[in-house]
Structures are given as C-alpha cells and as structure tokens.
Design an enzyme around this catalytic site. Structure first.
Site, mmCIF file in Angstrom:
data_model
loop_
_atom_site.group_PDB
_atom_site.id
_atom_site.type_symbol
_atom_site.label_atom_id
_atom_site.label_comp_id
_atom_site.label_asym_id
_atom_site.label_seq_id
_atom_site.Cartn_x
_atom_site.Cartn_y
_atom_site.Cartn_z
ATOM 1 N N LYS A 56 0.877 -1.187 0.000
ATOM 2 C CA LYS A 56 0.000 0.000 0.000
ATOM 3 C C LYS A 56 0.910 1.232 0.000
ATOM 4 O O LYS A 56 1.469 1.616 1.022
ATOM 5 C CB LYS A 56 -0.893 -0.033 1.258
ATOM 6 C CG LYS A 56 -1.478 1.304 1.679
ATOM 7 C CD LYS A 56 -2.494 1.864 0.700
ATOM 8 C CE LYS A 56 -3.000 3.246 1.153
ATOM 9 N NZ LYS A 56 -2.031 4.337 0.942
ATOM 10 N N GLU A 87 9.141 1.365 11.325
ATOM 11 C CA GLU A 87 10.162 2.395 11.132
ATOM 12 C C GLU A 87 9.421 3.716 11.253
ATOM 13 O O GLU A 87 8.746 4.153 10.325
ATOM 14 C CB GLU A 87 10.785 2.181 9.751
ATOM 15 C CG GLU A 87 12.207 2.646 9.672
ATOM 16 C CD GLU A 87 12.258 4.065 9.181
ATOM 17 O OE1 GLU A 87 12.215 4.967 10.052
ATOM 18 O OE2 GLU A 87 12.319 4.274 7.977
ATOM 19 N N CYS A 129 12.954 10.873 8.101
ATOM 20 C CA CYS A 129 12.979 10.578 9.540
ATOM 21 C C CYS A 129 14.397 10.581 10.092
ATOM 22 O O CYS A 129 14.582 10.622 11.292
ATOM 23 C CB CYS A 129 12.275 9.257 9.821
ATOM 24 S SG CYS A 129 12.982 7.927 8.898
ATOM 25 N N GLU A 135 9.219 16.144 15.385
ATOM 26 C CA GLU A 135 9.918 15.969 14.108
ATOM 27 C C GLU A 135 9.482 17.103 13.177
ATOM 28 O O GLU A 135 8.290 17.263 12.910
ATOM 29 C CB GLU A 135 9.494 14.610 13.544
ATOM 30 C CG GLU A 135 10.314 14.161 12.394
ATOM 31 C CD GLU A 135 10.001 12.697 12.034
ATOM 32 O OE1 GLU A 135 8.843 12.279 12.168
ATOM 33 O OE2 GLU A 135 10.932 11.996 11.614
HETATM 34 C C1 SIN Z 1 13.055 7.743 5.980
HETATM 35 O O1 SIN Z 1 13.079 8.939 6.043
HETATM 36 O O2 SIN Z 1 12.022 7.120 6.256
HETATM 37 C C2 SIN Z 1 14.242 6.903 5.564
HETATM 38 C C3 SIN Z 1 15.346 7.645 5.015
HETATM 39 C C4 SIN Z 1 16.481 6.815 4.506
HETATM 40 O O3 SIN Z 1 16.385 5.613 4.207
HETATM 41 O O4 SIN Z 1 17.536 7.398 4.396
#
Ligand code: SIN
Length: 487
Positions: free
Chosen positions: A184, A260, A294, A391
């Site tokens: 998805k 994640e 992230c 964030e």
């Molecule tokens: C992410 O921002 O979810 C991952 C970034 C990355 O793999 O560098």
C-alpha cells in the site's frame, strides 16, 4: 524538462490496482488524484481501492505463497537482480515521476532510484544465504536443528517521502525470503510504486507474489487485512501515532511487525570537531529530501565555543540554496509535500521565534504556488521550543548550545524518539563515550548520512523496532523452526 516529456512519463504509468498479475480498476471505478506539490495541480488519477479490493489482493498473495516459498532461492534472487538492472535502465523515468509527485529535485530523485535499486541487488545476494544450525545437544544425546521459513503474506505500507526506496527495502527482503505481499503506497505518491510494480512483472515475478493497492485512505484497505488471519506480517514506515494504532490492530492475530517510525535526530558538534566538515555534512543531514526524512537532523546541539561560527556558516550555506520546482535546472530545494506539512513547519518556526529564537536565514513561505518553504536556520533556541521535541520534516535547522559532554548526551537523549544521532568530534575517546551513551539505533560519526542498503536501518524507543537492510533485513521476513532430533 519539457511539459511533453512530463506528460508522456505520467501517461505511461499503469493507473490501476495490480492484483494477481493483472491491472484492474478499483471496485466502483473510484479514483484518487495525484498532485504535483510544486504547483498544487493534478497530475493524473489512479485507482482508489475498496476494502474488497484489498481482500482480493490478499487472496492473490495467499494463493501464491506456497509456490513462492518453494521457488529456488537462486531464482528469487535472480528476479531481484533483474529488476535492479531494469530500474537502472529506467532510472530517468522513475526519477522524473518521483520528482513530479513528491517534489524532490531531479538529482536527488536519481539518487533515490539508485539507492532503491541497491536494496534489490543486496537482497538478491541475501536470498541464497538463508541458513540454519545443527548442533549437539549439550547433554550429549540428541541433536538440535534450526531452519528458517518465510513468515507468509505481508502487508507493506510505504510513505511518500522516499516513494521507491522505502518500498524496495521492504519488497526486496520479502521476495528474497519467499514471502508474498500486498503493498500500500502513500496516497500522495503512488506513481513511482506503480511503475516499479510493472518492472517487477517485466522481470518475471510470478503473479500474486506482489500486489499493489493504491487508496485514498490507508485504514480503509489495511483494516480488513488485519482482520484476516492469512496475513502474517506488517512492515510500516510512517508516523509514530499511526504505528501505535497499527500495533493495536495487529494484536488481533499477533502479527509480526516491523516499525520504522518518527525521529528527532540530534546533531552534536563538539568543540574539537572539524568545523568545515561538520557544516558540509550538516547541509546533507538537514537538507537531503528537503528535510522530509525521519533521519534528517532535527536539532543541532553545538559546543558553546563554536556555536556562533557553526550557525552563521550553516545559515550562509542554507540561505544560498536554490528553491524551486524539482525539474528546473540547479534547484536544490523542492516544495514540501502539501499545504498541511508546510503549515506545520511554519507553526514550529513561529513557535520558536515567538519564544525568543533568532532567524539567521529563511523563516517564511516562498511563492504563491505550490508548497515551498525557505531553508531556515534559527539560533538562540529556548528550551521550551516545540521543534526540539517534534519531528520538523522540513528545511529548518535550530541551533542550540551545550557546554559539557554530559550535557550534550543528555540533550540528545531527551526525546521519546531514538532513531539516529550524528556526532562530530576528532577525539577518539570522546567519540566512543558519546556513541555508547546515545539511545538510538544508528549513529553517524563525522558523517551526516547513515542510510546504506548493506546496513541495518532502524530505531529504538518510539522510533520503532525491526531493521531494514543489511544482513538483519531479511530476518524480519523469516521465522525459525527448531527440530529436536533423537539420536
Ligand atoms: C526515511 O526517512 O524514512 C528513511 C530515510 C532513509 O532511508 O535514508
């Protein structure tokens, strides 16, 4: 980039659901619009799946599971290797699509295609290294045997910020391990995933192994799948609040989960750091992907002896970056994904400034079309500024000072998140002490970028659990069976 080339690359993407090897419309022919965030205009429409469509995708995945698990590991690996080649051949189309639907500059989109393809090459090599153990029972009589099996049909939920790479680092290990899947993609960026699915089909992936459902609401298609005991695993990249909700739903059938989630990466610059290098790397750690990552440096904690110098050099660099549509020459900073995201960034900046922070550069929206925000550096950040805790997901760098190592480590750990931290020092003993003291899943030591398909990506605390990439990545898609052998 000509408008004609943009149109033709968008037109060539299949717009339907990919289920059991067929492209088809959503039930009721519903569609959702995909927007160009640099203009706010619609690029095209794609299928908007219903709950029944999601179940049809799981039917296909469950139907293909046994034969896929029995397919030779070498064959699974070679399909991945074939898609790696196809992705590189079609890199220009993939990158352009990604820039159009997500906004990142074309050069960065090309970088993501190559990063994404590397997950397939990495896991094509891991497919043939799934092993077990044979050992003698410590008591002497009997033997202990362990073997690995694919966990079964998976639901892979991917975010909009890295529309392809966050897909390949889930799809790659799932294929290598012998799992089938329903993917998805984020509603804002389905086109890159749809093109990727067509490349997987072209590379010979059997029908039903990969199914893609595009939908305007993730919960509409994920809820019926969570209710269905045939689903065995969920891998999710996205926000911590959504991750928590998914965890609750996953408890029903005790699904395997990889999460994640959000980050709040501290970037620590000690007084002995190579300042030129720390500033160069800060530009990468902050501005990669327009700050929408992230692992983006979220807060800069800089020793008081070098903080002013660091902040003014960073402001000069960020202030000089070219903002614009990702397809235009020389653009380094594209738009944010949508107006909500830009408003959130603006609110965080206004909150910090209202509480006393000083704007060294930026601090405002740019233009009257699309969702642009100026690269921003803030100094004199008060302890209660909200952006120290949340964030930012945008091009904003708050700089705060510290005076002792202990203070730096405590400040870095003062967050519910624990994804990544960056440490800049030339003192080896300090580097080791700080690395060991940080409550995170990853550390960049004198580096502003940790992402690497050959390394385990993931966090601790409310940044989630499970690892993607590296030798660890495939383990998320395997379970261990132990056999007690009488002898
Ligand atoms: C992410 O921002 O979810 C991952 C970034 C990355 O793999 O560098």
């Amino acid at each position: 980039m000509t408008a004609e080339r943009e149109r033709s690359v968008v037109e060539a993407v299949p717009k339907g659901l990919f289920i059991g090897g067929n492209w088809r419309d959503a039930g009721g022919n519903a569609t959702l619009s995909v927007e160009d965030p640099s203009t706010g205009t619609t690029l095209c429409d794609v299928a908007d799946a219903t709950p029944d469509d999601a179940i049809a995708a799981l039917d296909a995945a469950a139907g293909a599971q046994q034969s896929w698990a029995e397919t030779a590991p070498r064959e699974r690996g070679e399909i991945l290797r074939g898609v790696f080649d196809l992705m590189n051949e079609r890199a220009d189309d993939l990158a352009l699509l990604m820039t159009l639907e997500m906004g990142k500059p074309l050069a960065e989109a090309k970088g993501e295609v190559s990063y994404a393809a590397e997950f397939f090459r990495w896991f094509s090599e891991e497919a043939v290294r799934i092993d077990g153990r044979w050992s003698v029972n410590p008591a002497g009589s009997g033997r202990l045997l362990t073997m690995k099996h694919p966990v079964g049909p998976c639901l892979l939920i991917t975010p909009w910020n890295f529309p392809i790479a966050m897909g390949t680092r889930k799809i790659g290990p799932a294929i290598a391990a012998g799992c089938t899947m329903v993917v998805k993609p984020a509603q804002q960026t389905p086109l890159s995933m749809l093109l990727l699915a067509s490349l997987l089909q072209e590379a010979g992936l059997p029908d039903g192994v990969l199914n893609v459902v595009t939908a305007s609401s993730a919960s509409k298609v994920s809820a019926p799948l969570f209710d269905d005991a045939r689903l065995r695993k969920v891998s999710f990249t996205g926000s911590t609040p959504v991750g928590k909700k998914l965890m609750e739903q996953a408890s029903q059938h005790l699904l395997r989960m990889s999460m994640e989630l959000g980050g709040n990466a501290p970037y620590l610059v000690f007084g002995d750091a190579d300042l030129d290098h720390a500033v160069d790397q800060a530009v990468i750690a902050k501005m990669r992907n327009i700050g929408e990552s992230c692992v983006a440096a979220n807060r800069f904690h800089v020793h008081e002896s070098v903080a002013d110098e660091f902040a003014s050099r960073l402001a000069e660099r960020l202030g000089g970056m070219k903002v614009g549509r990702g397809t235009d020459d020389g653009v380094e900073v594209g738009p944010l994904i949508d107006d909500d995201q830009r408003s959130k960034v603006a609110e965080l900046v206004d909150d910090a400034v209202g509480k006393g922070a000083k704007v060294l550069t930026g601090g405002e929206k740019v233009g009257d079309r699309g969702y642009f925000y100026a690269p921003t550096v803030l100094a004199g950040i008060p302890d209660d500024a909200t952006l120290l805790r949340e964030e930012i997901f945008g091009p904003v760098a708050p700089v705060k000072t510290f005076s002792t190592d202990r203070e730096a480590i405590d400040a870095a750990n003062d967050s519910e998140f624990g994804l990544v931290a960056y440490v800049f020092t030339r003192d080896l003993q300090r580097a080791i002490r700080v690395m060991e003291g940080l409550e995170v899943g990853m550390v960049g030591l004198n580096r502003g970028l940790v992402s690497n398909p050959a390394a385990p990506f993931g966090g601790v605390k409310e940044s989630g659990f499970g690892r993607e990439g590296g030798a660890e990545g495939i383990e998320e898609y395997l379970y261990t069976k132990y056999v007690a052998v009488d002898l």
